[in-house]
Every structure is written in structure tokens, then in C-alpha cells.
Design an enzyme around this catalytic site. Structure first.
Site, short mmCIF file in Angstrom:
data_model
loop_
_atom_site.label_atom_id
_atom_site.label_comp_id
_atom_site.label_asym_id
_atom_site.label_seq_id
_atom_site.Cartn_x
_atom_site.Cartn_y
_atom_site.Cartn_z
N LYS A 59 0.68 -1.26 -0.12
CA LYS A 59 -0.12 0.07 0.02
C LYS A 59 0.97 1.17 -0.16
CE LYS A 59 -2.42 1.45 3.65
NZ LYS A 59 -2.17 3.12 3.78
N ASP B 145 -3.51 4.31 -1.99
CA ASP B 145 -4.46 4.91 -1.02
C ASP B 145 -4.58 6.43 -0.96
OD1 ASP B 145 -5.83 5.22 1.48
OD2 ASP B 145 -4.38 4.42 2.70
N LYS C 189 -7.51 8.24 -1.25
CA LYS C 189 -8.69 8.47 -0.63
C LYS C 189 -9.33 9.82 -1.49
CE LYS C 189 -7.85 6.97 4.01
NZ LYS C 189 -6.34 6.38 3.90
N ASP D 153 -13.96 14.90 -4.53
CA ASP D 153 -14.05 15.86 -5.19
C ASP D 153 -15.26 16.01 -6.08
OD1 ASP D 153 -13.42 18.41 -6.48
OD2 ASP D 153 -11.31 18.13 -6.19
N THR E 277 -11.72 5.87 10.66
CA THR E 277 -11.99 5.45 11.83
C THR E 277 -11.76 6.16 13.14
OG1 THR E 277 -9.78 4.38 11.61
CG2 THR E 277 -11.83 2.89 11.30
N ARG F 90 3.01 -1.34 10.70
CA ARG F 90 4.05 -1.34 11.68
C ARG F 90 4.41 -2.87 12.16
NH1 ARG F 90 1.77 3.77 14.55
NH2 ARG F 90 0.04 2.49 13.64
O1 C5P Z 1 1.11 0.56 11.16
P1 C5P Z 1 -0.41 0.27 10.95
O2 C5P Z 1 -0.42 -1.55 10.89
O3 C5P Z 1 -1.27 0.84 12.18
O4 C5P Z 1 -0.85 0.71 9.56
C1 C5P Z 1 -2.03 0.71 9.09
C2 C5P Z 1 -2.11 1.43 7.89
O5 C5P Z 1 -3.47 1.42 7.38
C3 C5P Z 1 -1.68 2.88 7.73
O6 C5P Z 1 -1.14 3.14 6.56
C4 C5P Z 1 -3.01 3.68 8.08
O7 C5P Z 1 -3.25 4.91 7.62
C5 C5P Z 1 -3.93 2.86 7.19
N1 C5P Z 1 -5.47 2.84 7.74
C6 C5P Z 1 -5.71 2.76 9.14
N2 C5P Z 1 -7.31 2.78 9.44
C7 C5P Z 1 -8.07 3.17 8.55
C8 C5P Z 1 -7.74 3.37 7.13
C9 C5P Z 1 -6.28 3.34 6.93
O8 C5P Z 1 -5.08 2.16 9.96
N3 C5P Z 1 -9.35 3.44 8.85
#
Ligand code: C5P
Length: 232
Positions: free
Chosen positions: A32, A59, A61, A64, A119, A211
Site C-alpha cells: 500500500k 491509498d 482517498k 471531489d 476510523t 508497523r
Molecule cells: O502501522 P499500522 O498497521 O497501524 O498501519 C495501518 C495502515 O492502514 C496505515 O497506513 C493507516 O493509515 C491505514 N489505515 C488505518 N485505518 C483506517 C484506514 C487506513 O489504519 N481506517
């Protein structure tokens, strides 16, 4: 498309990103690319990662007026990404325009997903800032149904909502779910998290993992663990 693990490559620039991807010798994980990396490096980052043999979820999003989104989606489609997204809050006509823009002359197109409510948006903020009075679950499900009506392929949602979305929108409507953590790992700033195995059980089609893989001692082992828990 088969169930898969998507690695969130939340890096500031391409050197860091390629140094990370170089660790995966033979495997070519689905990745992603978010706003940070895309805005730092431009469309060339998509072409370069694609040329290395990875599938890409871009990603960005989009949100517009329908005509602008349609034209922007046509550009993303020509970049040959595998998955992209928009905000369902842009209305059904914006989402329909996006599908139109994304569809190539041969009828093929990348998977298109909708973000329902972020979220990070609480029910209180929805009420006070957006003047939306309904319960957040109802809003999320309504937006998911709007996305299905507009011809989109699925939504980005919490794994904990995956079963509900499938019940409302059909089992083929995709659920792509971040908020994944190993049972013995740190949750960081994510609040509603679940493990890859649990996400599989609830019915996620794709998990997005950042992460727990990118910050792991051995990202390759962490990725393998995700694949084993989620796909086997
Ligand atoms: O590091 P981590 O596993 O928390 O990363 C989750 C990824 O998913 C990040 O790129 C975050 O921006 C994305 N994301 C999220 N929750 C959402 C939409 C996207 O954590 N509702």
C-alpha cells in the site's frame, strides 16, 4: 482476487521504501502506497514498485466533484495500480463517475474501494462537526451500501465490521481491513485491533499491516507470520 496481506509502506521517501522492499528476496508482497510517499515521490514511485513486481494499493482517498474524480481516476488507472480508493462521503454520483473514469477501454479496471467514515472520526465528532445524527454503525453500513450501489468492489473497514459488511452488501463485496496486530505485539495508536487469524475468521478479504511488519526486527518473518495466520 485471493485473500492477501497488504503491507502499508508508510515511508517518507523511496530510499527508505526500497531498502525495506529489498529485504524480501523472492517474495513480492502486495504493498500500500499512501499520501506521504506518493506526494513525496510522485507517480514514478508507483511505476518503480510495479516494475519490481509488486501489486499496489494506491491509498489516496479521492473526494471531489464527480468530473474531477473521474479524470483523476483515469490517470490512476493508466498507472496500472491494482487497487485504489475514495471517500464514500462524496456521494453515489461521485462514486459512479470514479468507476467510469477508472474503467479502461478494454473494460478492465483496478479494484475500487470506499472509505466509509474514517476510523479517526468519533460518533461525537460526526454529530457536532458534520451534523450527522445517526449512530456511526448505521452511517458506515449505509455508506457501504451506497458504494455497492455505485458499482464499487468493497470498502476499507475495521476487521471487526467485516462480517456485517458482507451480510449487508454480499459476500463478494470486499473488506480490506487495517488495525491488525499480533496477539503478542504492541497496538501503538490503533484502538480497535485484531490478529491476522481473527481477521480471517471474521471474513476480511485483505488485511493491511504496517508497523507490525515494517518495524519488526525481521520484517520478512513478520510478513510470513501474517501470511500463515491469514491465508492458511
Ligand atoms: O502501522 P499500522 O498497521 O497501524 O498501519 C495501518 C495502515 O492502514 C496505515 O497506513 C493507516 O493509515 C491505514 N489505515 C488505518 N485505518 C483506517 C484506514 C487506513 O489504519 N481506517
Amino acid at each position: 482476487m485471493e485473500k492477501d496481506v497488504i503491507i502499508a509502506c508508510d515511508f517518507a521517501g523511496k530510499e527508505e521504501c526500497f531498502e525495506f522492499l529489498d529485504k524480501f528476496k523472492d517474495a513480492k508482497p502486495f504493498v500500500k502506497i499512501g499520501m506521504e510517499l506518493f506526494y513525496a515521490e510522485g507517480p514514478s514511485i508507483v511505476r518503480e514498485i510495479k516494475a519490481r513486481g509488486h501489486k499496489i494499493f494506491l491509498d489516496l482517498k479521492l473526494h471531489d466533484i464527480p468530473n474531477t474524480v473521474k479524470k483523476a481516476m483515469a490517470v490512476l488507472s493508466s498507472l496500472d495500480v491494482d487497487m485504489c480508493n475514495l471517500h464514500a462521503g462524496g456521494t453515489i454520483s461521485m462514486m459512479e463517475a470514479a468507476v467510469e473514469g477508472l474503467t479502461r477501454p478494454d473494460g478492465s479496471r483496478p479494484i475500487l474501494l470506499a472509505v466509509t467514515q474514517l476510523t479517526s472520526t468519533s460518533e461525537e465528532a460526526m454529530k457536532s462537526d458534520l451534523l450527522i445524527d445517526k449512530p456511526i454503525d448505521e452511517v458506515v453500513m449505509h455508506y457501504a451500501l451506497n458504494a455497492a450501489k455505485a458499482g464499487l468492489d468493497g470498502v476499507v473497514c475495521s476487521p471487526l465490521e467485516a462480517a456485517k459488511v458482507h451480510n449487508a452488501c454480499g459476500k463478494d463485496f470486499l473488506t480490506v481491513t487495517p488495525g491488525i496486530r499480533f496477539a503478542d505485539g504492541d497496538t501503538g495508536d490503533q484502538v480497535r485491533v485484531t490478529t491476522p487469524a481473527k481477521a480471517k475468521e471474521i471474513g476480511s478479504d485483505f488485511i493491511v499491516v504496517g508497523r507490525p511488519i515494517t518495524a519488526a526486527k525481521s520484517p520478512v518473518d513478520a510478513y510470513k507470520r501474517c501470511i500463515e495466520e491469514f491465508t492458511n
